[in-house]
Motif scaffolding. Sequence first.
Motif, PDB file in Angstrom:
ATOM      1  N   ASP A 177       6.284 -13.175  -0.059  1.00  0.00           N
ATOM      2  CA  ASP A 177       7.270 -13.963  -0.800  1.00  0.00           C
ATOM      3  C   ASP A 177       8.567 -13.175  -0.865  1.00  0.00           C
ATOM      4  O   ASP A 177       8.653 -12.038  -0.387  1.00  0.00           O
ATOM      5  CB  ASP A 177       6.769 -14.283  -2.218  1.00  0.00           C
ATOM      6  N   THR A 179      10.297 -12.881  -3.976  1.00  0.00           N
ATOM      7  CA  THR A 179      10.565 -12.822  -5.410  1.00  0.00           C
ATOM      8  C   THR A 179      11.277 -11.521  -5.768  1.00  0.00           C
ATOM      9  O   THR A 179      11.377 -10.590  -4.957  1.00  0.00           O
ATOM     10  CB  THR A 179       9.256 -12.922  -6.200  1.00  0.00           C
ATOM     11  N   GLU A 181      10.260  -9.294  -7.887  1.00  0.00           N
ATOM     12  CA  GLU A 181       9.296  -8.196  -7.896  1.00  0.00           C
ATOM     13  C   GLU A 181       9.107  -7.609  -6.504  1.00  0.00           C
ATOM     14  O   GLU A 181       9.094  -6.381  -6.322  1.00  0.00           O
ATOM     15  CB  GLU A 181       7.948  -8.664  -8.450  1.00  0.00           C
ATOM     16  N   GLU A 321      14.638 -11.785 -17.052  1.00  0.00           N
ATOM     17  CA  GLU A 321      14.778 -13.231 -16.886  1.00  0.00           C
ATOM     18  C   GLU A 321      15.217 -13.853 -18.203  1.00  0.00           C
ATOM     19  O   GLU A 321      14.742 -13.467 -19.279  1.00  0.00           O
ATOM     20  CB  GLU A 321      13.459 -13.846 -16.414  1.00  0.00           C
ATOM     21  N   TYR A 333       6.445 -17.278 -18.756  1.00  0.00           N
ATOM     22  CA  TYR A 333       6.849 -16.422 -17.635  1.00  0.00           C
ATOM     23  C   TYR A 333       5.674 -16.282 -16.686  1.00  0.00           C
ATOM     24  O   TYR A 333       4.595 -15.846 -17.080  1.00  0.00           O
ATOM     25  CB  TYR A 333       7.285 -15.039 -18.147  1.00  0.00           C
ATOM     26  N   ARG A 334       5.899 -16.679 -15.452  1.00  0.00           N
ATOM     27  CA  ARG A 334       4.866 -16.626 -14.404  1.00  0.00           C
ATOM     28  C   ARG A 334       3.595 -17.344 -14.872  1.00  0.00           C
ATOM     29  O   ARG A 334       2.491 -16.824 -14.742  1.00  0.00           O
ATOM     30  CB  ARG A 334       4.568 -15.184 -14.003  1.00  0.00           C
ATOM     31  N   TYR A 335       3.782 -18.523 -15.478  1.00  0.00           N
ATOM     32  CA  TYR A 335       2.689 -19.395 -15.903  1.00  0.00           C
ATOM     33  C   TYR A 335       1.821 -18.760 -16.997  1.00  0.00           C
ATOM     34  O   TYR A 335       0.677 -19.153 -17.190  1.00  0.00           O
ATOM     35  CB  TYR A 335       1.807 -19.782 -14.709  1.00  0.00           C
ATOM     36  N   ARG A 372       0.907  -7.698 -20.441  1.00  0.00           N
ATOM     37  CA  ARG A 372       1.111  -8.768 -19.456  1.00  0.00           C
ATOM     38  C   ARG A 372      -0.188  -9.527 -19.232  1.00  0.00           C
ATOM     39  O   ARG A 372      -1.266  -8.930 -19.114  1.00  0.00           O
ATOM     40  CB  ARG A 372       1.620  -8.192 -18.143  1.00  0.00           C
ATOM     41  N   ARG A 375      -2.027 -15.475 -14.832  1.00  0.00           N
ATOM     42  CA  ARG A 375      -1.597 -16.877 -14.803  1.00  0.00           C
ATOM     43  C   ARG A 375      -2.481 -17.714 -15.709  1.00  0.00           C
ATOM     44  O   ARG A 375      -3.697 -17.623 -15.671  1.00  0.00           O
ATOM     45  CB  ARG A 375      -1.662 -17.422 -13.372  1.00  0.00           C
TER      46      ARG A 375
END
Length: 503
Positions: A177, A179, A181, A321, A333-335, A372, A375
């Motif tokens: 990806d 992204t 990160e 963000e 954030y990020r589901y 953290r 998902r």
Amino acid sequence: MFEYRQVLVRMRQGDSDRDIARGGLMGRKKLTTVRREALALGWLDPAQPLPDDATIAGVFGRTPHLPHTCVSTVEPFREQVSKWAAAGVQGTTIHAALQRNHGYTGGYDSVKRMLWRLAAERGVPATTILDFEIADAAQVDFGAGPVLTVNGMSLKTWIFVMTLCWSRHQYAEVVLDQTVETWLACHRRAFEWFGGCPNRIIIDNAKCAIIKACRYDPAAQRSYAGLAEGYGFRIDACPPRDPQKKGIVESGVKYIKKSFVPLREFRDQADANRQLREWVMQEAGTRTHGTTQEQPLMRFTIEKPLLMPLPDVPPVLSVWEDVKLHRDGHVVYRYARYSAPYALVGKQLWLKATDTVIQLFHRHELVATHPRQPRGGRHTVRDHQPPEAQAWLEHDPQWCLARAKEIGPSCHGVILALFNDAVLINLRGAQGIVRLHRKVGDQRLEAACARALAFNSPKYSTVKGILDKGLESEALPQPAAANANTYLSGGRFGRDLHSLMIH
């Protein structure tokens, strides 16, 4: 003009048109015209010097300034076609639009010739070669990578490339990806690969790096700006729609796509990156570079000691963000969802995410810290909830029973009766009865509960009504008092006609 001068020289030497044509300089028909003009001007006299090129061009040269004798069928639409061409619309689309919207009946070749003339009128913009000092800069870009097949599924990939501008040595990595990160992590691994950091990083306007693309005032993504501060490099964003400013890495990406990707098989992402690292060190790094005419790895041995040293402790990779605190008291954030103080509901917060920790800031003040979550996960701090929600969460049935027992046996009996209901949960009713002690005290509440039990009505509305009317101090009917324990044990209480008539 060189050919015309050669023809004039041979004519002055006495060669015939046939002999000159046999040499391939010019056809006989054209030689006849040249000889006629030269004789008229006296250029074939050996005693006279040959005219200069400008004079010859004035006689025999082409005159592009003269108007065309044939007018293009696209000429009435020149202005519109010019606007479309400047916007990058391809010729076939322009031809179709002319036919559809303007009733044009000409062919596509006419449109194509018009586009050629317009391009010639615009001319080719001139550029300059950018020179880079040793260890001064690196250029970064993404390119399309190979399609990996893992467990029967096709995965699209990209190739992250960072190329040192002076030595042309590069770091490349296959990623899944683009992204923020991934962008930050690839930078860290690239600096570790080089063993140092250049003074500046030249990038395009990818969203993972630049949030506002502008020629004069670009705005860097806060996460990328933090990484630049941690390593000490400066961000040099190219102007919008001008990829030539980072042509070195653009060429490097094309080189990887044409030389490394084709005719190779990859088991997975790790295997692709292993092969890519070997290719960079064994082939790309040892080839003679077309521009420098030296091997990138040989030049890198000179450049490496001059790179900025890496910090002893690598900076933490953090993603910033801008998020909004929703009505449920959580940001997303990020589901995954994370709570913040309820007083900030509806406000914009800054979220800082690392691999293990999520932090929330309001006006640069830290307001929440969470581990953290994966998902779909959620982490809620109870103190972040409104007082009503905290009371609901904290005052569970066990709390209600314990607090009622402290008030008295009758209150405890009412709460037990509420929780023994076979249909309703009655948690809010029990919480409401227990909270009445704040207003009336334990003694009055205990008396009101005793009266509610006496009349077989263990409800919040009954206890509240007794207290509001001040009936808790009145004497209880004897049968009701005598059979209170029977009610608490689960039996059904019955009253005689005398007690019913009195109350």
